[in-house]
Structures are given as structure tokens and as C-alpha cells.
Design a protein around this motif. Structure first.
Motif, PDB file in Angstrom:
ATOM      1  N   THR A 135      38.096  -0.422  53.837  1.00 42.75           N
ATOM      2  CA  THR A 135      38.183   0.925  54.420  1.00 42.75           C
ATOM      3  C   THR A 135      39.618   1.417  54.341  1.00 42.75           C
ATOM      4  O   THR A 135      40.546   0.707  54.730  1.00 42.75           O
ATOM      5  CB  THR A 135      37.713   0.880  55.882  1.00 42.75           C
ATOM      6  OG1 THR A 135      36.369   0.416  55.895  1.00 42.75           O
ATOM      7  CG2 THR A 135      37.803   2.238  56.557  1.00 42.75           C
ATOM      8  N   VAL A 136      39.786   2.628  53.827  1.00 39.78           N
ATOM      9  CA  VAL A 136      41.127   3.181  53.597  1.00 39.78           C
ATOM     10  C   VAL A 136      41.127   4.664  53.953  1.00 39.78           C
ATOM     11  O   VAL A 136      40.320   5.426  53.408  1.00 39.78           O
ATOM     12  CB  VAL A 136      41.515   3.007  52.105  1.00 39.78           C
ATOM     13  CG1 VAL A 136      42.720   3.842  51.745  1.00 39.78           C
ATOM     14  CG2 VAL A 136      41.774   1.546  51.778  1.00 39.78           C
ATOM     15  N   ASN A 137      42.022   5.069  54.863  1.00 37.63           N
ATOM     16  CA  ASN A 137      42.178   6.508  55.070  1.00 37.63           C
ATOM     17  C   ASN A 137      43.443   7.025  54.392  1.00 37.63           C
ATOM     18  O   ASN A 137      43.614   8.237  54.261  1.00 37.63           O
ATOM     19  CB  ASN A 137      42.138   6.881  56.557  1.00 37.63           C
ATOM     20  CG  ASN A 137      43.405   6.510  57.283  1.00 37.63           C
ATOM     21  OD1 ASN A 137      43.991   5.465  57.005  1.00 37.63           O
ATOM     22  ND2 ASN A 137      43.823   7.345  58.207  1.00 37.63           N
ATOM     23  N   ALA A 138      44.301   6.103  53.944  1.00 38.06           N
ATOM     24  CA  ALA A 138      45.503   6.524  53.207  1.00 38.06           C
ATOM     25  C   ALA A 138      45.127   6.726  51.743  1.00 38.06           C
ATOM     26  O   ALA A 138      45.508   5.948  50.855  1.00 38.06           O
ATOM     27  CB  ALA A 138      46.606   5.484  53.360  1.00 38.06           C
ATOM     28  N   SER A 144      46.769   3.590  49.523  1.00 37.72           N
ATOM     29  CA  SER A 144      47.862   2.764  50.023  1.00 37.72           C
ATOM     30  C   SER A 144      47.273   1.577  50.766  1.00 37.72           C
ATOM     31  O   SER A 144      46.531   1.748  51.742  1.00 37.72           O
ATOM     32  CB  SER A 144      48.725   3.607  50.960  1.00 37.72           C
ATOM     33  OG  SER A 144      49.719   2.801  51.558  1.00 37.72           O
ATOM     34  N   LEU A 145      47.590   0.367  50.291  1.00 39.53           N
ATOM     35  CA  LEU A 145      46.985  -0.840  50.879  1.00 39.53           C
ATOM     36  C   LEU A 145      48.034  -1.749  51.502  1.00 39.53           C
ATOM     37  O   LEU A 145      49.076  -2.036  50.885  1.00 39.53           O
ATOM     38  CB  LEU A 145      46.229  -1.620  49.813  1.00 39.53           C
ATOM     39  CG  LEU A 145      44.832  -1.130  49.482  1.00 39.53           C
ATOM     40  CD1 LEU A 145      44.218  -2.001  48.406  1.00 39.53           C
ATOM     41  CD2 LEU A 145      43.939  -1.157  50.723  1.00 39.53           C
ATOM     42  N   ASP A 146      47.721  -2.204  52.684  1.00 38.62           N
ATOM     43  CA  ASP A 146      48.545  -3.155  53.421  1.00 38.62           C
ATOM     44  C   ASP A 146      48.704  -4.435  52.591  1.00 38.62           C
ATOM     45  O   ASP A 146      47.732  -4.935  52.029  1.00 38.62           O
ATOM     46  CB  ASP A 146      47.822  -3.469  54.743  1.00 38.62           C
ATOM     47  CG  ASP A 146      48.719  -4.167  55.739  1.00 38.62           C
ATOM     48  OD1 ASP A 146      49.401  -5.133  55.358  1.00 38.62           O
ATOM     49  OD2 ASP A 146      48.717  -3.746  56.907  1.00 38.62           O
ATOM     50  N   SER A 199      46.285  -7.215  53.288  1.00 40.01           N
ATOM     51  CA  SER A 199      44.849  -7.095  53.005  1.00 40.01           C
ATOM     52  C   SER A 199      44.480  -7.970  51.811  1.00 40.01           C
ATOM     53  O   SER A 199      45.323  -8.290  50.968  1.00 40.01           O
ATOM     54  CB  SER A 199      44.480  -5.631  52.719  1.00 40.01           C
ATOM     55  OG  SER A 199      45.063  -5.206  51.497  1.00 40.01           O
ATOM     56  N   ARG A 200      43.200  -8.336  51.739  1.00 46.21           N
ATOM     57  CA  ARG A 200      42.737  -9.137  50.600  1.00 46.21           C
ATOM     58  C   ARG A 200      42.692  -8.291  49.338  1.00 46.21           C
ATOM     59  O   ARG A 200      42.860  -8.793  48.231  1.00 46.21           O
ATOM     60  CB  ARG A 200      41.339  -9.704  50.899  1.00 46.21           C
ATOM     61  CG  ARG A 200      41.329 -10.672  52.064  1.00 46.21           C
ATOM     62  CD  ARG A 200      39.941 -11.160  52.333  1.00 46.21           C
ATOM     63  NE  ARG A 200      39.018 -10.066  52.650  1.00 46.21           N
ATOM     64  CZ  ARG A 200      37.720 -10.222  52.873  1.00 46.21           C
ATOM     65  NH1 ARG A 200      37.186 -11.422  52.810  1.00 46.21           N
ATOM     66  NH2 ARG A 200      36.959  -9.183  53.162  1.00 46.21           N
ATOM     67  N   SER A 201      42.462  -6.997  49.508  1.00 47.07           N
ATOM     68  CA  SER A 201      42.258  -6.128  48.345  1.00 47.07           C
ATOM     69  C   SER A 201      43.545  -5.803  47.600  1.00 47.07           C
ATOM     70  O   SER A 201      43.494  -5.434  46.421  1.00 47.07           O
ATOM     71  CB  SER A 201      41.621  -4.811  48.792  1.00 47.07           C
ATOM     72  OG  SER A 201      40.413  -5.076  49.457  1.00 47.07           O
TER      73      SER A 201
HETATM   74  C1  LIG Z   1      39.501   4.207  59.702  1.00 41.69           C
HETATM   75  C2  LIG Z   1      40.292   3.095  59.068  1.00 41.69           C
HETATM   76  C3  LIG Z   1      41.240   3.378  58.101  1.00 41.69           C
HETATM   77  C4  LIG Z   1      41.982   2.366  57.487  1.00 41.69           C
HETATM   78  N1  LIG Z   1      42.891   2.702  56.536  1.00 41.69           N
HETATM   79  C5  LIG Z   1      43.583   1.737  55.903  1.00 41.69           C
HETATM   80  C6  LIG Z   1      44.490   2.081  54.858  1.00 41.69           C
HETATM   81  O1  LIG Z   1      44.668   3.246  54.512  1.00 41.69           O
HETATM   82  N2  LIG Z   1      45.153   1.064  54.236  1.00 41.69           N
HETATM   83  C7  LIG Z   1      44.978  -0.245  54.588  1.00 41.69           C
HETATM   84  O2  LIG Z   1      45.607  -1.124  53.989  1.00 41.69           O
HETATM   85  N3  LIG Z   1      44.119  -0.594  55.585  1.00 41.69           N
HETATM   86  C8  LIG Z   1      43.414   0.357  56.228  1.00 41.69           C
HETATM   87  N4  LIG Z   1      42.529   0.027  57.214  1.00 41.69           N
HETATM   88  C9  LIG Z   1      42.362  -1.401  57.555  1.00 41.69           C
HETATM   89  C10 LIG Z   1      41.512  -2.136  56.505  1.00 41.69           C
HETATM   90  O3  LIG Z   1      40.262  -1.499  56.361  1.00 41.69           O
HETATM   91  C11 LIG Z   1      41.290  -3.603  56.933  1.00 41.69           C
HETATM   92  O4  LIG Z   1      42.538  -4.255  57.008  1.00 41.69           O
HETATM   93  C12 LIG Z   1      40.373  -4.352  55.990  1.00 41.69           C
HETATM   94  O5  LIG Z   1      40.064  -5.571  56.601  1.00 41.69           O
HETATM   95  C13 LIG Z   1      40.958  -4.603  54.633  1.00 41.69           C
HETATM   96  O6  LIG Z   1      39.993  -5.332  53.894  1.00 41.69           O
HETATM   97  P1  LIG Z   1      40.401  -6.472  52.879  1.00 41.69           P
HETATM   98  O7  LIG Z   1      41.292  -7.447  53.624  1.00 41.69           O
HETATM   99  O8  LIG Z   1      39.100  -7.085  52.445  1.00 41.69           O
HETATM  100  O9  LIG Z   1      41.131  -5.845  51.742  1.00 41.69           O
HETATM  101  C14 LIG Z   1      41.775   1.011  57.854  1.00 41.69           C
HETATM  102  C15 LIG Z   1      40.817   0.715  58.829  1.00 41.69           C
HETATM  103  C16 LIG Z   1      40.083   1.743  59.426  1.00 41.69           C
HETATM  104  C17 LIG Z   1      39.032   1.394  60.470  1.00 41.69           C
END
Ligand SMILES: Cc1cc2nc3c(=O)[nH]c(=O)nc-3n(C[C@H](O)[C@H](O)[C@H](O)COP(=O)(O)O)c2cc1C
Length: 190
Positions: A39-42, A56-58, A61-63
Motif C-alpha cells: 500500500t502506497v499513498n506516496a 516512494s518506498l520506505d 519495506s520488502r518491496s
Molecule cells: C494508507 C497507507 C499509505 C501508505 N503509504 C506508504 C508509502 O507511500 N510508502 C511506503 O513505503 N509505505 C507506505 N505505507 C506502509 C506500507 O504499506 C507498509 O509498510 C507495507 O507493509 C509495505 O509492504 P512490503 O513490506 O511488503 O513492501 C502505507 C500504509 C498505509 C496504510
């Protein structure tokens, strides 16, 4: 090098950013047998020519380590897909409740969404504790309908049906076929 302490703390910055209301996307991808989404709102548009979008991904995160390796899909969630947003943010729903449209596809996407774009990786940039993944859009489908919103950590509902845009003179008008030929373009000083 000296660094100046910022005049705000992280919590205030998060609160500020939380006031920027967005839609909610899920980025889906297949890497071999692995099919995942996050899930990504960025998510933002970058360019029409070439057609580029950015997520934009943290770095935690695994992705983040997968998006640069192959195609991915950005699905815009519909307003009734709050559970789907939470599922791909680490609060799982039942496996058979996840609305995969085509789990066997090389570019798996979700069903019931407002639309999706398929992307191939274009560039990735350092974004501090995030990585900015820019994808080139190779295909899209737009079903339309009301999107899920995100504001201040909540999922508020869109209050009204969107009206016709008040800004059809703008270069960013999404429905103008030829934005630079828009008849009432704003010009400085006029
Ligand atoms: C509404 C919402 C928006 C989010 N937006 C982001 C985002 O823009 N970037 C990001 O890295 N994580 C975002 N997250 C958190 C990731 O969805 C979360 O860390 C997720 O577990 C990542 O999955 P992964 O580890 O399988 O990649 C968001 C979560 C929510 C509920």
C-alpha cells in the motif's frame, strides 16, 4: 560539516504531511513465484512524455528492493477497498478475500479498483530513508468511480460527486486533449 537543528520535530512533520490529502494505491508485482503488493499513498504523476509515474518506498519495506527488478502495477483503490489498503500494509485479510484480478499474470493486478497503470522501471533515486521509484507507463485501464482517500491517518469519504473541473485552463487539466492549445490559458500579467 555543521548541521542546523530543524525548527520542527518528526511528529510535526508527519502531522503536516498527513494534511496533504491523497488517494491510496497498491503497488503489485510478480518476481518468479513471489506475488506481492504494498500500500502506497506516496504516488504521483511525473511526466506525460515520456509517460512517467513515481512511487516512494520506505527502505525498510520488502518491496523497495524488488520494484527496480521488473514490471509493476499501480492500482488506485476504490472507496470500498479500505480493507485492501490495510491488507497490503500488514493487516492481512483472509487469503481468498484478496481481490487479485489475475494472480497468474506476469503483472498481477487487483480487481474492483478505480484503475491501474502497468510500469517498467525507469530510474530509482535516493530519497533519504525512502527510494523514489520512477516507472514508465506501458499500459493502463481506467474503470472510474469514487476513490479511497487518505487524510490524517484516516480514510475519509469524498463528500460529493466531483464537479466539472474549474481549472480547465490549466496545463494539468487531465481531460484536455491538447493542454498547450487550451483556449483560455493563463498568461502572466493578463
Ligand atoms: C494508507 C497507507 C499509505 C501508505 N503509504 C506508504 C508509502 O507511500 N510508502 C511506503 O513505503 N509505505 C507506505 N505505507 C506502509 C506500507 O504499506 C507498509 O509498510 C507495507 O507493509 C509495505 O509492504 P512490503 O513490506 O511488503 O513492501 C502505507 C500504509 C498505509 C496504510
Amino acid at each position: 560539516m555543521t548541521t542546523t537543528a530543524p525548527a520542527f520535530d518528526r511528529a510535526r512533520l508527519r502531522a503536516f504531511l498527513g494534511h496533504f490529502t491523497t488517494g491510496v494505491t497498491v503497488v503489485t508485482y510478480r518476481r518468479g513465484e513471489l506475488v506481492r503488493g504494498a500500500t502506497v499513498n506516496a504516488f504521483t504523476s511525473v511526466s506525460l512524455d515520456p509517460p512517467l509515474v513515481l512511487v516512494s518506498l520506505d527502505r525498510r519495506s520488502r518491496s523497495v528492493g524488488h520494484l527496480g527488478d521488473g514490471p509493476f502495477v499501480v492500482n488506485i483503490l476504490a472507496e470500498d477497498q479500505r480493507d485492501v489498503a490495510l491488507h497490503f500494509a500488514g493487516k492481512p485479510m483472509e487469503d481468498d478475500a484478496v481481490p487479485w484480478a489475475d494472480l497468474d499474470s506476469p503483472v498481477p493486478r487487483l480487481a474492483g479498483t478505480v484503475g491501474h497503470v502497468e510500469c517498467t522501471p525507469w530510474r530509482a533515486y535516493d530519497g533519504g530513508d525512502h527510494v523514489l521509484h520512477v516507472g514508465e507507463v506501458t499500459g493502463l485501464d481506467l474503470a472510474g468511480g469514487r476513490p479511497l482517500l487518505f487524510f490524517g491517518g484516516e480514510f475519509p469519504r469524498l463528500a460529493e460527486e466531483p464537479e466539472a473541473p474549474h481549472w480547465s485552463w490549466s496545463l494539468d487539466d487531465p481531460i484536455a486533449p491538447q493542454p498547450f492549445a487550451a483556449p483560455h490559458r493563463w498568461e502572466a500579467g493578463k
